[in-house]
Structure formats: C-alpha cells, structure tokens
Design a protein around this motif. Sequence first.
Motif, PDB file in Angstrom:
ATOM      1  N   GLU A   1       1.690  -6.789   9.038  1.00  0.00           N
ATOM      2  CA  GLU A   1       1.248  -5.458   9.444  1.00  0.00           C
ATOM      3  C   GLU A   1       2.316  -4.450   9.072  1.00  0.00           C
ATOM      4  O   GLU A   1       3.508  -4.712   9.222  1.00  0.00           O
ATOM      5  CB  GLU A   1       1.021  -5.417  10.951  1.00  0.00           C
ATOM      6  CG  GLU A   1      -0.063  -6.367  11.414  1.00  0.00           C
ATOM      7  CD  GLU A   1      -0.174  -6.429  12.927  1.00  0.00           C
ATOM      8  OE1 GLU A   1       0.647  -5.803  13.630  1.00  0.00           O
ATOM      9  OE2 GLU A   1      -1.082  -7.126  13.405  1.00  0.00           O
ATOM     10  N   CYS A   2       1.884  -3.298   8.584  1.00  0.00           N
ATOM     11  CA  CYS A   2       2.808  -2.214   8.240  1.00  0.00           C
ATOM     12  C   CYS A   2       2.739  -1.165   9.340  1.00  0.00           C
ATOM     13  O   CYS A   2       1.667  -0.637   9.641  1.00  0.00           O
ATOM     14  CB  CYS A   2       2.435  -1.590   6.893  1.00  0.00           C
ATOM     15  SG  CYS A   2       3.483  -0.192   6.455  1.00  0.00           S
ATOM     16  N   GLY A   3       3.888  -0.866   9.929  1.00  0.00           N
ATOM     17  CA  GLY A   3       3.948   0.137  10.985  1.00  0.00           C
ATOM     18  C   GLY A   3       3.847   1.550  10.457  1.00  0.00           C
ATOM     19  O   GLY A   3       3.500   2.473  11.197  1.00  0.00           O
ATOM     20  N   ALA A   4       4.138   1.762   9.180  1.00  0.00           N
ATOM     21  CA  ALA A   4       4.123   3.111   8.614  1.00  0.00           C
ATOM     22  C   ALA A   4       2.698   3.578   8.289  1.00  0.00           C
ATOM     23  O   ALA A   4       2.313   4.681   8.639  1.00  0.00           O
ATOM     24  CB  ALA A   4       4.987   3.162   7.364  1.00  0.00           C
TER      25      ALA A   4
ATOM     26  N   TYR B   1       0.806  -1.221   0.000  1.00  0.00           N
ATOM     27  CA  TYR B   1       0.000   0.000   0.000  1.00  0.00           C
ATOM     28  C   TYR B   1       0.839   1.270   0.000  1.00  0.00           C
ATOM     29  O   TYR B   1       0.578   2.183  -0.767  1.00  0.00           O
ATOM     30  CB  TYR B   1      -0.953   0.010   1.202  1.00  0.00           C
ATOM     31  CG  TYR B   1      -1.928  -1.131   1.148  1.00  0.00           C
ATOM     32  CD1 TYR B   1      -3.035  -1.077   0.316  1.00  0.00           C
ATOM     33  CD2 TYR B   1      -1.723  -2.282   1.901  1.00  0.00           C
ATOM     34  CE1 TYR B   1      -3.922  -2.132   0.234  1.00  0.00           C
ATOM     35  CE2 TYR B   1      -2.605  -3.337   1.830  1.00  0.00           C
ATOM     36  CZ  TYR B   1      -3.700  -3.259   1.002  1.00  0.00           C
ATOM     37  OH  TYR B   1      -4.566  -4.310   0.916  1.00  0.00           O
ATOM     38  N   CYS B   2       1.851   1.329   0.866  1.00  0.00           N
ATOM     39  CA  CYS B   2       2.628   2.566   0.973  1.00  0.00           C
ATOM     40  C   CYS B   2       4.082   2.410   0.536  1.00  0.00           C
ATOM     41  O   CYS B   2       4.776   3.392   0.357  1.00  0.00           O
ATOM     42  CB  CYS B   2       2.576   3.117   2.395  1.00  0.00           C
ATOM     43  SG  CYS B   2       3.508   2.149   3.607  1.00  0.00           S
ATOM     44  N   GLY B   3       4.557   1.183   0.384  1.00  0.00           N
ATOM     45  CA  GLY B   3       5.919   0.938  -0.069  1.00  0.00           C
ATOM     46  C   GLY B   3       6.964   0.989   1.033  1.00  0.00           C
ATOM     47  O   GLY B   3       8.148   0.819   0.766  1.00  0.00           O
ATOM     48  N   ASP B   4       6.562   1.202   2.260  1.00  0.00           N
ATOM     49  CA  ASP B   4       7.515   1.282   3.369  1.00  0.00           C
ATOM     50  C   ASP B   4       8.016  -0.119   3.737  1.00  0.00           C
ATOM     51  O   ASP B   4       7.393  -1.132   3.411  1.00  0.00           O
ATOM     52  CB  ASP B   4       6.847   1.931   4.578  1.00  0.00           C
ATOM     53  CG  ASP B   4       7.852   2.495   5.549  1.00  0.00           C
ATOM     54  OD1 ASP B   4       8.235   3.664   5.368  1.00  0.00           O
ATOM     55  OD2 ASP B   4       8.262   1.751   6.471  1.00  0.00           O
ATOM     56  N   GLU B   5       9.148  -0.169   4.430  1.00  0.00           N
ATOM     57  CA  GLU B   5       9.765  -1.439   4.814  1.00  0.00           C
ATOM     58  C   GLU B   5       9.510  -1.817   6.263  1.00  0.00           C
ATOM     59  O   GLU B   5      10.036  -2.812   6.744  1.00  0.00           O
ATOM     60  CB  GLU B   5      11.270  -1.362   4.563  1.00  0.00           C
ATOM     61  CG  GLU B   5      11.609  -1.138   3.113  1.00  0.00           C
ATOM     62  CD  GLU B   5      13.106  -0.990   2.885  1.00  0.00           C
ATOM     63  OE1 GLU B   5      13.893  -1.334   3.790  1.00  0.00           O
ATOM     64  OE2 GLU B   5      13.481  -0.523   1.809  1.00  0.00           O
ATOM     65  N   ASP B   6       8.706  -1.050   6.980  1.00  0.00           N
ATOM     66  CA  ASP B   6       8.433  -1.299   8.404  1.00  0.00           C
ATOM     67  C   ASP B   6       7.340  -2.352   8.543  1.00  0.00           C
ATOM     68  O   ASP B   6       6.198  -2.055   8.871  1.00  0.00           O
ATOM     69  CB  ASP B   6       8.030   0.012   9.083  1.00  0.00           C
ATOM     70  CG  ASP B   6       7.819  -0.154  10.583  1.00  0.00           C
ATOM     71  OD1 ASP B   6       8.229  -1.193  11.141  1.00  0.00           O
ATOM     72  OD2 ASP B   6       7.236   0.752  11.196  1.00  0.00           O
ATOM     73  N   LEU B   7       7.678  -3.612   8.267  1.00  0.00           N
ATOM     74  CA  LEU B   7       6.717  -4.711   8.300  1.00  0.00           C
ATOM     75  C   LEU B   7       7.018  -5.668   9.437  1.00  0.00           C
ATOM     76  O   LEU B   7       8.172  -5.874   9.801  1.00  0.00           O
ATOM     77  CB  LEU B   7       6.749  -5.472   6.978  1.00  0.00           C
ATOM     78  CG  LEU B   7       6.426  -4.675   5.727  1.00  0.00           C
ATOM     79  CD1 LEU B   7       6.612  -5.542   4.500  1.00  0.00           C
ATOM     80  CD2 LEU B   7       5.025  -4.118   5.784  1.00  0.00           C
ATOM     81  N   ARG B   8       5.955  -6.236   9.969  1.00  0.00           N
ATOM     82  CA  ARG B   8       6.110  -7.265  11.004  1.00  0.00           C
ATOM     83  C   ARG B   8       4.999  -8.291  10.821  1.00  0.00           C
ATOM     84  O   ARG B   8       3.926  -7.953  10.303  1.00  0.00           O
ATOM     85  CB  ARG B   8       6.072  -6.639  12.389  1.00  0.00           C
ATOM     86  CG  ARG B   8       4.826  -5.860  12.688  1.00  0.00           C
ATOM     87  CD  ARG B   8       4.962  -5.093  14.006  1.00  0.00           C
ATOM     88  NE  ARG B   8       3.904  -4.118  14.143  1.00  0.00           N
ATOM     89  CZ  ARG B   8       3.943  -2.877  13.665  1.00  0.00           C
ATOM     90  NH1 ARG B   8       4.995  -2.468  13.002  1.00  0.00           N
ATOM     91  NH2 ARG B   8       2.935  -2.047  13.838  1.00  0.00           N
ATOM     92  N   PRO B   9       5.240  -9.538  11.237  1.00  0.00           N
ATOM     93  CA  PRO B   9       4.204 -10.567  11.104  1.00  0.00           C
ATOM     94  C   PRO B   9       2.940 -10.169  11.864  1.00  0.00           C
ATOM     95  O   PRO B   9       3.011  -9.619  12.964  1.00  0.00           O
ATOM     96  CB  PRO B   9       4.835 -11.812  11.724  1.00  0.00           C
ATOM     97  CG  PRO B   9       6.304 -11.562  11.650  1.00  0.00           C
ATOM     98  CD  PRO B   9       6.475 -10.080  11.794  1.00  0.00           C
ATOM     99  N   GLY B  10       1.782 -10.426  11.265  1.00  0.00           N
ATOM    100  CA  GLY B  10       0.510 -10.111  11.908  1.00  0.00           C
ATOM    101  C   GLY B  10       0.071 -11.218  12.836  1.00  0.00           C
ATOM    102  O   GLY B  10       0.594 -12.327  12.810  1.00  0.00           O
TER     103      GLY B  10
END
Length: 59
Positions: free
Chosen positions: A29-32, A12-21
Amino acid sequence: MSERAAPFYCPYCGDEDLRPGEEGPGAWECGACNRGFRLKFLGLLARGVERPDTGGDRI
C-alpha cells in the motif's frame, strides 16, 4: 519471492511511503497516493532471449 523483497518506490506515484498490504503475500500500500498493488515473481527468462537492436547510431 523472499519475504524480505520489497519495492523501493510506488509504481504509480513514485513515492517511498510504502507498507505491506493486508491482502496477502506481495501486497503493498502507498500512503502517498492511497493505492494498493501486488508484486509477483513470474520466473527466470529463458537463455538465449535477445533484446531487439535499439539502433542507437541511427538518426
């Protein structure tokens, strides 16, 4: 899909701040952008599937 397979960017936003949901396998889940999404391997494509001609030389 292997447990080690992971997305590199949020779709959705292209950010790399991902963690398992917490929603189970394939959930991320995207933290950004605060969005959750799920990845799922659908299978291999059949042999002989051809991509349409892009017509790169046409104007």
